[in-house]
Design a protein around this motif. Structure first.
Motif, PDB file in Angstrom:
ATOM      1  N   PHE A 133      37.086  60.857  89.870  1.00  0.00           N
ATOM      2  CA  PHE A 133      36.967  62.124  89.131  1.00  0.00           C
ATOM      3  C   PHE A 133      36.133  62.159  87.734  1.00  0.00           C
ATOM      4  O   PHE A 133      35.383  62.790  87.473  1.00  0.00           O
ATOM      5  N   ALA A 134      36.770  61.176  86.921  1.00  0.00           N
ATOM      6  CA  ALA A 134      36.152  61.090  85.548  1.00  0.00           C
ATOM      7  C   ALA A 134      34.394  60.741  85.724  1.00  0.00           C
ATOM      8  O   ALA A 134      33.629  61.227  84.962  1.00  0.00           O
ATOM      9  N   MET A 135      34.214  60.206  86.542  1.00  0.00           N
ATOM     10  CA  MET A 135      32.685  59.432  86.667  1.00  0.00           C
ATOM     11  C   MET A 135      31.974  60.609  87.244  1.00  0.00           C
ATOM     12  O   MET A 135      30.809  60.794  86.798  1.00  0.00           O
ATOM     13  N   GLN A 136      32.443  61.397  88.163  1.00  0.00           N
ATOM     14  CA  GLN A 136      31.845  62.513  88.919  1.00  0.00           C
ATOM     15  C   GLN A 136      31.560  63.689  87.888  1.00  0.00           C
ATOM     16  O   GLN A 136      30.458  64.175  87.659  1.00  0.00           O
ATOM     17  N   LEU A 137      32.496  63.801  87.085  1.00  0.00           N
ATOM     18  CA  LEU A 137      32.541  65.114  86.103  1.00  0.00           C
ATOM     19  C   LEU A 137      31.716  64.650  84.930  1.00  0.00           C
ATOM     20  O   LEU A 137      30.878  65.403  84.565  1.00  0.00           O
ATOM     21  N   SER A 138      31.543  63.219  84.594  1.00  0.00           N
ATOM     22  CA  SER A 138      30.776  62.823  83.789  1.00  0.00           C
ATOM     23  C   SER A 138      29.208  62.970  83.828  1.00  0.00           C
ATOM     24  O   SER A 138      28.556  63.500  83.299  1.00  0.00           O
ATOM     25  N   ALA A 139      29.025  62.916  85.249  1.00  0.00           N
ATOM     26  CA  ALA A 139      27.558  63.298  85.628  1.00  0.00           C
ATOM     27  C   ALA A 139      27.140  64.594  85.540  1.00  0.00           C
ATOM     28  O   ALA A 139      26.139  64.733  85.237  1.00  0.00           O
ATOM     29  N   TYR A 140      28.162  65.438  86.148  1.00  0.00           N
ATOM     30  CA  TYR A 140      27.910  66.836  85.841  1.00  0.00           C
ATOM     31  C   TYR A 140      27.607  67.299  84.699  1.00  0.00           C
ATOM     32  O   TYR A 140      26.684  68.204  84.314  1.00  0.00           O
ATOM     33  N   LEU A 141      28.492  66.815  83.794  1.00  0.00           N
ATOM     34  CA  LEU A 141      28.247  67.175  82.375  1.00  0.00           C
ATOM     35  C   LEU A 141      26.959  66.708  81.568  1.00  0.00           C
ATOM     36  O   LEU A 141      26.470  67.580  80.830  1.00  0.00           O
ATOM     37  N   THR A 142      26.579  65.667  82.049  1.00  0.00           N
ATOM     38  CA  THR A 142      25.296  64.848  81.618  1.00  0.00           C
ATOM     39  C   THR A 142      24.258  65.909  82.034  1.00  0.00           C
ATOM     40  O   THR A 142      23.142  66.272  81.310  1.00  0.00           O
ATOM     41  N   GLU A 143      24.241  66.254  83.274  1.00  0.00           N
ATOM     42  CA  GLU A 143      23.240  66.901  83.790  1.00  0.00           C
ATOM     43  C   GLU A 143      23.151  68.507  83.260  1.00  0.00           C
ATOM     44  O   GLU A 143      21.960  69.098  83.388  1.00  0.00           O
ATOM     45  N   ASN A 144      24.391  68.811  82.905  1.00  0.00           N
ATOM     46  CA  ASN A 144      24.350  70.275  82.120  1.00  0.00           C
ATOM     47  C   ASN A 144      23.720  70.101  80.665  1.00  0.00           C
ATOM     48  O   ASN A 144      23.861  71.180  79.906  1.00  0.00           O
ATOM     49  N   GLY A 145      23.540  69.022  80.161  1.00  0.00           N
ATOM     50  CA  GLY A 145      23.220  68.732  79.026  1.00  0.00           C
ATOM     51  C   GLY A 145      24.006  68.655  77.872  1.00  0.00           C
ATOM     52  O   GLY A 145      23.798  68.826  76.677  1.00  0.00           O
ATOM     53  N   THR A 146      25.298  68.433  78.379  1.00  0.00           N
ATOM     54  CA  THR A 146      26.585  68.420  77.457  1.00  0.00           C
ATOM     55  C   THR A 146      27.447  67.149  77.702  1.00  0.00           C
ATOM     56  O   THR A 146      28.583  67.415  78.366  1.00  0.00           O
ATOM     57  N   PRO A 147      26.878  65.912  77.536  1.00  0.00           N
ATOM     58  CA  PRO A 147      27.671  64.828  77.967  1.00  0.00           C
ATOM     59  C   PRO A 147      28.855  64.792  77.035  1.00  0.00           C
ATOM     60  O   PRO A 147      29.045  65.133  75.848  1.00  0.00           O
ATOM     61  N   ALA A 148      29.984  64.139  77.685  1.00  0.00           N
ATOM     62  CA  ALA A 148      31.230  63.970  77.127  1.00  0.00           C
ATOM     63  C   ALA A 148      31.254  62.954  76.012  1.00  0.00           C
ATOM     64  O   ALA A 148      30.957  62.053  76.298  1.00  0.00           O
ATOM     65  N   ASP A 149      32.100  63.342  75.139  1.00  0.00           N
ATOM     66  CA  ASP A 149      32.503  62.317  74.135  1.00  0.00           C
ATOM     67  C   ASP A 149      33.695  61.399  74.932  1.00  0.00           C
ATOM     68  O   ASP A 149      33.448  60.099  74.571  1.00  0.00           O
ATOM     69  N   SER A 150      34.557  62.093  75.375  1.00  0.00           N
ATOM     70  CA  SER A 150      35.599  61.447  76.002  1.00  0.00           C
ATOM     71  C   SER A 150      36.214  62.329  76.970  1.00  0.00           C
ATOM     72  O   SER A 150      36.148  63.590  76.992  1.00  0.00           O
ATOM     73  N   LEU A 151      36.640  61.855  78.111  1.00  0.00           N
ATOM     74  CA  LEU A 151      37.262  62.273  79.112  1.00  0.00           C
ATOM     75  C   LEU A 151      38.403  61.660  79.630  1.00  0.00           C
ATOM     76  O   LEU A 151      38.412  60.351  79.914  1.00  0.00           O
ATOM     77  N   ALA A 152      39.742  62.202  79.331  1.00  0.00           N
ATOM     78  CA  ALA A 152      41.083  61.334  79.531  1.00  0.00           C
ATOM     79  C   ALA A 152      41.633  62.179  80.878  1.00  0.00           C
ATOM     80  O   ALA A 152      41.824  63.394  80.846  1.00  0.00           O
ATOM     81  N   VAL A 153      41.644  61.408  81.805  1.00  0.00           N
ATOM     82  CA  VAL A 153      42.330  62.042  83.381  1.00  0.00           C
ATOM     83  C   VAL A 153      43.416  61.038  83.944  1.00  0.00           C
ATOM     84  O   VAL A 153      43.582  60.181  83.754  1.00  0.00           O
ATOM     85  N   THR A 154      44.440  61.784  84.037  1.00  0.00           N
ATOM     86  CA  THR A 154      45.748  61.164  84.695  1.00  0.00           C
ATOM     87  C   THR A 154      45.785  62.006  85.941  1.00  0.00           C
ATOM     88  O   THR A 154      45.586  63.230  86.217  1.00  0.00           O
ATOM     89  N   ALA A 155      45.880  61.181  87.151  1.00  0.00           N
ATOM     90  CA  ALA A 155      46.324  61.393  88.365  1.00  0.00           C
ATOM     91  C   ALA A 155      47.525  61.337  88.733  1.00  0.00           C
ATOM     92  O   ALA A 155      48.068  59.975  88.545  1.00  0.00           O
ATOM     93  N   ASN A 156      48.293  62.349  89.050  1.00  0.00           N
ATOM     94  CA  ASN A 156      49.668  62.226  89.326  1.00  0.00           C
ATOM     95  C   ASN A 156      50.010  62.287  91.180  1.00  0.00           C
ATOM     96  O   ASN A 156      49.739  63.395  91.492  1.00  0.00           O
ATOM     97  N   VAL A 157      50.118  61.265  91.472  1.00  0.00           N
ATOM     98  CA  VAL A 157      50.138  61.213  92.996  1.00  0.00           C
ATOM     99  C   VAL A 157      51.749  61.422  93.476  1.00  0.00           C
ATOM    100  O   VAL A 157      52.567  60.518  92.914  1.00  0.00           O
ATOM    101  N   GLU A 158      52.315  62.337  94.453  1.00  0.00           N
ATOM    102  CA  GLU A 158      53.454  62.202  94.902  1.00  0.00           C
ATOM    103  C   GLU A 158      53.736  61.605  96.259  1.00  0.00           C
ATOM    104  O   GLU A 158      52.741  62.076  97.126  1.00  0.00           O
TER     105      GLU A 158
END
Length: 141
Positions: free
Chosen positions: A61-86
């Motif tokens: 998810f972090a990698m996919q979002l990073s690609a979309y943010l870069t395409e948007n012209g707003t690359p992320a400084d950081s993305l912290a993602v936690t996935a809680n699997v139940e």
């Protein structure tokens, strides 16, 4: 592209144990047990399949979002993602809840949320998890 991992299990379900190895070598001989999956809520007795799914989901998810943010012209400084699997014993894995905190200069909260929702829907691991509920909580920091 294909990737592989190998699991070796010895013994009974409750008393036995296993080790995991991954192609990259990022881990080798990583232990997993019944206790680590169903009993040890602290997660200190070895890994388990749900933890590995959570790791894969948050990373993808972090990698996919990073690609979309870069395409948007707003690359992320950081993305912290936690996935809680139940996992509900007797039922199975019921969900993966993504929690995202992003530091993204030049983007407003609405556009950030829109791109995060798109990444949630389109990342390959989210798609692979189509049989369960995938949720997302996203905020800029």
């Amino acid at each position: 592209m294909k990737r592989h991992a190998t699991a070796v299990w010895k013994g009974t379900l409750r008393e036995g144990g296993g080790v995991l190895d991954v192609q990259s070598g990022a881990f080798a001989g990583l232990p997993y047990t019944h206790k680590g999956r169903f009993i040890d809520e602290e997660g200190r007795s070895g890994t388990n399949p749900e933890e590995l799914i959570a790791a894969a989901h948050s990373a993808c998810f972090a990698m996919q979002l990073s690609a979309y943010l870069t395409e948007n012209g707003t690359p992320a400084d950081s993305l912290a993602v936690t996935a809680n699997v139940e996992l509900i014993p007797g039922t199975g894995i019921t969900g993966s809840a993504l929690v995202l905190e992003g530091k993204v200069p030049g983007i407003d909260a609405a556009r950030f949320t829109e791109l995060a929702q798109k990444a949630k829907a389109e990342c390959p691991v989210s798609r692979a998890l189509g049989a369960i509920k995938v949720s997302l909580e996203a905020r800029l920091v």
